[in-house]
Design an enzyme around this catalytic site. Structure first.
Site, PDB file in Angstrom:
ATOM      1  N   GLU A   1       1.164  -0.957  -0.202  1.00  0.00           N
ATOM      2  CA  GLU A   1      -0.042  -0.146   0.098  1.00  0.00           C
ATOM      3  C   GLU A   1       0.894   0.981   0.484  1.00  0.00           C
ATOM      4  O   GLU A   1       1.680   1.261   0.871  1.00  0.00           O
ATOM      5  CB  GLU A   1      -1.084   0.061   1.840  1.00  0.00           C
ATOM      6  CG  GLU A   1      -1.409  -1.121   1.345  1.00  0.00           C
ATOM      7  CD  GLU A   1      -3.082  -1.911   0.623  1.00  0.00           C
ATOM      8  OE1 GLU A   1      -3.181   0.299  -0.203  1.00  0.00           O
ATOM      9  OE2 GLU A   1      -3.498  -2.207   0.666  1.00  0.00           O
TER      10      GLU A   1
ATOM     11  N   CYS B   1      -2.484   9.105   3.078  1.00  0.00           N
ATOM     12  CA  CYS B   1      -2.062   8.784   1.744  1.00  0.00           C
ATOM     13  C   CYS B   1      -2.642   9.047   0.818  1.00  0.00           C
ATOM     14  O   CYS B   1      -2.814   9.009  -0.841  1.00  0.00           O
ATOM     15  CB  CYS B   1      -2.209   7.081   1.733  1.00  0.00           C
ATOM     16  SG  CYS B   1      -3.213   5.969   1.776  1.00  0.00           S
TER      17      CYS B   1
HETATM   18  P1  NAD Z   1       8.595   4.511   3.837  1.00  0.00           P
HETATM   19  O1  NAD Z   1       8.540   3.877   3.178  1.00  0.00           O
HETATM   20  O2  NAD Z   1       9.805   5.721   4.311  1.00  0.00           O
HETATM   21  O3  NAD Z   1       8.738   3.675   5.927  1.00  0.00           O
HETATM   22  C1  NAD Z   1       7.747   2.703   5.377  1.00  0.00           C
HETATM   23  C2  NAD Z   1       8.332   1.569   6.300  1.00  0.00           C
HETATM   24  O4  NAD Z   1       9.061   0.430   5.938  1.00  0.00           O
HETATM   25  C3  NAD Z   1       9.089   2.148   7.798  1.00  0.00           C
HETATM   26  O5  NAD Z   1       9.088   0.715   8.835  1.00  0.00           O
HETATM   27  C4  NAD Z   1      10.205   1.641   7.319  1.00  0.00           C
HETATM   28  O6  NAD Z   1      11.242   1.670   8.724  1.00  0.00           O
HETATM   29  C5  NAD Z   1      10.442   0.518   6.654  1.00  0.00           C
HETATM   30  N1  NAD Z   1      11.846   0.497   5.665  1.00  0.00           N
HETATM   31  C6  NAD Z   1      12.247   1.083   5.031  1.00  0.00           C
HETATM   32  N2  NAD Z   1      12.876   1.211   3.638  1.00  0.00           N
HETATM   33  C7  NAD Z   1      12.461  -0.445   4.282  1.00  0.00           C
HETATM   34  C8  NAD Z   1      13.792  -1.641   3.328  1.00  0.00           C
HETATM   35  N3  NAD Z   1      14.945  -1.573   2.533  1.00  0.00           N
HETATM   36  N4  NAD Z   1      13.399  -2.793   3.437  1.00  0.00           N
HETATM   37  C9  NAD Z   1      11.871  -3.234   4.296  1.00  0.00           C
HETATM   38  N5  NAD Z   1      11.450  -1.633   5.020  1.00  0.00           N
HETATM   39  C10 NAD Z   1      11.789  -1.172   4.931  1.00  0.00           C
HETATM   40  O7  NAD Z   1       7.101   5.843   4.308  1.00  0.00           O
HETATM   41  P2  NAD Z   1       7.268   6.623   5.873  1.00  0.00           P
HETATM   42  O8  NAD Z   1       7.635   7.896   5.044  1.00  0.00           O
HETATM   43  O9  NAD Z   1       6.911   5.728   7.295  1.00  0.00           O
HETATM   44  O10 NAD Z   1       5.644   6.897   4.900  1.00  0.00           O
HETATM   45  C11 NAD Z   1       4.663   7.607   4.954  1.00  0.00           C
HETATM   46  C12 NAD Z   1       4.673   6.997   3.447  1.00  0.00           C
HETATM   47  O11 NAD Z   1       4.159   5.871   3.541  1.00  0.00           O
HETATM   48  C13 NAD Z   1       3.994   7.473   1.760  1.00  0.00           C
HETATM   49  O12 NAD Z   1       4.606   7.488   1.112  1.00  0.00           O
HETATM   50  C14 NAD Z   1       2.267   7.411   2.275  1.00  0.00           C
HETATM   51  O13 NAD Z   1       1.806   7.903   0.948  1.00  0.00           O
HETATM   52  C15 NAD Z   1       2.306   5.777   2.577  1.00  0.00           C
HETATM   53  N6  NAD Z   1       1.633   5.568   2.991  1.00  0.00           N
HETATM   54  C16 NAD Z   1       0.462   5.104   1.839  1.00  0.00           C
HETATM   55  C17 NAD Z   1      -0.674   4.622   2.739  1.00  0.00           C
HETATM   56  C18 NAD Z   1      -1.457   3.439   1.899  1.00  0.00           C
HETATM   57  O14 NAD Z   1      -2.254   2.981   2.654  1.00  0.00           O
HETATM   58  N7  NAD Z   1      -1.711   3.336   1.012  1.00  0.00           N
HETATM   59  C19 NAD Z   1      -1.188   4.373   3.881  1.00  0.00           C
HETATM   60  C20 NAD Z   1      -0.517   5.352   4.658  1.00  0.00           C
HETATM   61  C21 NAD Z   1       0.996   5.732   4.498  1.00  0.00           C
END
Ligand code: NAD
Length: 492
Positions: A260, A294
Site C-alpha cells: 500500500e 496517503c
Molecule cells: P517509508 O516507505 O519510508 O517506510 C515505511 C516502512 O518501511 C518503515 O517501517 C520503514 O522503516 C520501512 N523500510 C524502509 N526501508 C525499507 C526497506 N528497504 N525494506 C523494508 N522495510 C523498509 O514510508 P513512511 O515515510 O514511513 O510513510 C509515508 C509513506 O507511506 C507515504 O508515501 C504514504 O503515502 C505512504 N502511506 C500509504 C498508505 C496506503 O494505504 N497506501 C497509508 C499510509 C501511508
C-alpha cells in the site's frame, strides 16, 4: 503488561521494548533510539530498541514455533481474540490517542478518531472469523465432493509507516492473526510507543507465546525480514520506493507481497460545483493530519471559470487554521512528523515558487507563536504546472497545489497525469459527469462532493497504478493476501 517507564519533564518517557515470544527485550546490540514529540521537541516520548539481524531472526523463529498451535485454534476462536483486543483498545482510548499525538504530532481529536476507526476495523475483522470459508462446487464424477478452502500462508512480516501508527498496524495484525498466520510487526521507528500499546492489547487478548512479535528498527530490520526464507508474505504500507525495493528483494523466492503506497491525490472542481462545499472539503482533505495521509488531497484541478473564486475561498480557510501542538485544544493544524518531512515540504514548495508558482497563503516554515517543533504554514500554491515536481510527486505535508483546467475532459486528463492512483474527489452538480468520473478516474477510491479522504472498514482500502500492489486491505479482499486456496475432491 506494561514495560517499565520513567518520568521526564512532567511527562512520561516510555521505555519501549521488542516483544519476542514471551519476552519484552532490548535489541541484542543494546542500541537505542529516542523519539520526541514533533509538536514539542522538549517532550521525549520514548526510547526504543534499534534492532538488527539477530533480533529479527529470533522473532521469526518465535513466530514459526507458534504457528502450528495457532493454525489449529481455528478462525472462530481467533476472531474472539481479535474482538477482545478491540475491547481492550477501546478501554484505553485516551491513552492510545495521547500516545499517537505525542509521537506522531496529529491533533488529539484526529488521534481519537484513529482509535475509534481502529476499534471498528477490529470488530469487523473479528466477525469475519465466522465467514472465512471456501465453496462446495459441482463435481464431474458421481459421489464426489468438490470443495475449496483457505489455509494461512504462514509467518508474515508487517512493515508499517508512521502516519497512522495505530490503525495501519492494527489493520494488518488483525487479519493476519485471524486467518491463522503468526506475525512479526516492524513499525516505523518514528512511532514505537503506539505499536507497543497495540501489541500489549493483543497479548492480553490471547495472542501471546510468539503468535505476535514486535521488532523495532529502521530499514535494516525491514530488509532482514523481507529476506528471511521463513517469512511467507510481507504486508507493507509506505512509500513507492520502499515498496518497490521490498517487491524486488522478494521476487527471486516468489515472496507474496501486499504493498500500500503513496498518492498524489486530486480534487477536480467543475464550473457548476458548490464552491463553499468544495473549499471546505478540500481544506479538510489537504490539511487534516497536516496533509500526511496517503489519500490527502494535494492537487486541486479547477475549471478556469471558477478558479479565482475557489482560490480565494481556499486561501481564506487555510490561513484561518490555527497552527500548534497536537495536545493544544485550540490547534487546527499540527506539525509534520520529522525534520526530514519538514525539509521535503520546504524543498518542494521552494522549487515550485522558483518555477513560477505563487503562494497565496503560507509557503514557509512557522516558528513564531508555536512550540519548538516541525511546523509548516498551511500553504496554497497557484500557477502550478501539471508536469512540475510539486504536481507530480508526493510532498506529504500541508501544501496544496492548484492547477487550472478547461472543462471536464481537460480536468480528467490532468487528474490522471501522475504515476500514483490512490484517491480522488470530484465536485460537480452534474450527476452524469460524476458517474463518468467513476469510470474514468485512475484512482482506487473516489469521493463525489465530499472530502477525498476517509473510508469504511468493510470497503477495500485500494489504490491504482503505483499506489498499490497485491490484494487490498480492510475488506474481504484481505484474505487473498493472508491465505491461499486449497481444493479437495473426495469420493464417497
Ligand atoms: P517509508 O516507505 O519510508 O517506510 C515505511 C516502512 O518501511 C518503515 O517501517 C520503514 O522503516 C520501512 N523500510 C524502509 N526501508 C525499507 C526497506 N528497504 N525494506 C523494508 N522495510 C523498509 O514510508 P513512511 O515515510 O514511513 O510513510 C509515508 C509513506 O507511506 C507515504 O508515501 C504514504 O503515502 C505512504 N502511506 C500509504 C498508505 C496506503 O494505504 N497506501 C497509508 C499510509 C501511508
Amino acid at each position: 503488561m506494561m514495560v517499565p517507564r520513567r518520568t521526564a519533564g512532567g511527562r512520561q518517557t516510555a521505555e519501549v521494548r521488542n516483544r519476542i515470544a514471551d519476552q519484552w527485550c532490548d535489541a541484542e546490540s543494546g542500541r537505542v533510539q529516542e523519539n520526541r514529540n514533533p509538536g514539542d521537541l522538549a517532550d521525549l516520548v520514548s526510547r526504543s530498541p534499534d534492532s538488527g539481524t539477530a533480533d529479527v531472526q529470533a522473532a521469526v523463529g518465535a513466530a514459526q514455533r507458534a504457528l502450528p498451535a495457532w493454525r489449529a485454534l481455528g478462525p472462530i476462536r481467533r476472531g474472539e481474540i481479535v474482538m477482545r483486543a478491540a475491547r481492550l483498545i477501546d478501554e484505553r482510548r485516551e491513552e492510545f490517542a495521547e500516545a499517537v499525538t505525542r509521537e506522531q504530532g496529529k491533533l488529539l481529536r484526529e488521534a481519537l478518531g484513529e482509535v475509534d476507526r481502529t476499534v471498528a476495523l477490529l470488530e469487523y475483522t473479528a466477525g469475519e472469523g465466522r465467514r472465512l470459508g471456501g465453496a462446495t462446487l459441482p463435481a464431474d464424477d458421481p459421489r464426489t465432493l468438490a470443495l475449496t478452502r483457505r489455509e494461512p500462508i504462514g509467518v508474515v512480516g508487517l512493515i508499517t509507516p508512521w502516519n497512522f501508527p495505530l490503525a495501519i498496524p492494527a489493520w494488518k495484525v488483525a487479519p493476519a492473526l485471524l486467518s491463522g498466520c503468526t506475525a512479526v510487526l516492524k513499525p516505523s521507528p518514528l512511532t514505537p510507543l503506539t505499536a507497543m500499546l497495540l501489541v500489549e492489547c493483543f497479548l492480553a487478548a490471547g495472542a501471546g507465546g510468539g503468535v505476535l512479535n514486535l521488532v523495532y528498527g529502521g530499514r535494516e530490520v525491514g530488509e532482514v525480514l523481507v529476506k528471511d526464507p521463513v517469512v511467507a508474505g510481507i504486508s507493507f504500507t509506505g512509500s513507492v520506493e520502499v515498496g518497490r525495493a521490498i517487491h524486488t528483494a522478494g521476487a527471486p523466492r516468489f515472496l507474496r507481497t501486499q504493498l500500500e503506497m503513496g498518492g498524489k491525490n486530486a480534487a477536480l472542481v467543475l464550473a457548476d460545483a458548490d464552491l463553499d462545499l468544495a473549499a471546505d472539503s478540500i481544506v479538510a482533505g489537504a490539511f487534516g493530519q497536516a496533509g500526511q495521509r496517503c489519500s490527502a488531497t494535494s492537487r486541486v484541478v479547477v475549471d478556469r471559470a471558477v478558479h479565482d473564486e475557489l482560490v480565494r475561498k481556499l486561501a481564506e480557510r487555510a490561513a484561518a487554521l490555527q497552527v500548534g501542538g497536537g495536545l493544544d485544544a485550540d490547534s487546527r493544524l499540527g506539525p509534520v512528523v520529522s525534520a526530514d518531512r519538514l525539509l521535503a515540504c520546504l524543498d518542494g514548495t521552494r522549487q515550485a515558487l522558483a518555477e513560477g508558482a505563487v503562494a497565496v497563503t503560507g509557503g514557509d516554515r512557522l516558528t513564531e507563536g508555536v512550540p519548538q517543533g516541525y511546523f509548516m504554514a498551511p500553504t496554497v500554491l497557484t500557477g502550478v504546472r501539471p508536469d512540475s515536481y510539486i504536481a507530480q510527486e508526493e510532498i506529504f505535508g500541508p501544501v496544496l497545489s492548484v492547477l487550472v483546467c478547461d472543462g471536464f475532459e481537460d480536468g480528467l486528463r490532468i487528474v490522471n497525469s501522475v504515476r500514483y492512483g490512490m484517491a480522488a474527489a470530484i465536485f460537480t452538480a452534474d450527476t452524469s459527469l460524476a458517474l463518468q468520473a467513476l469510470e474514468r478516474v485512475d484512482a482506487g477510491m473516489l469521493h463525489v462532493n465530499r472530502p477525498g479522504v476517509g473510508a469504511y472498514p468493510h470497503m477495500p482500502h485500494i489504490g491504482a497504478k503505483e499506489s498499490q500492489y497485491g490484494p487490498a486491505e480492510c475488506s474481504p479482499q484481505v484474505w487473498d493476501f493472508y491465505t491461499e486456496w486449497r481444493t479437495a475432491c473426495i469420493a464417497y
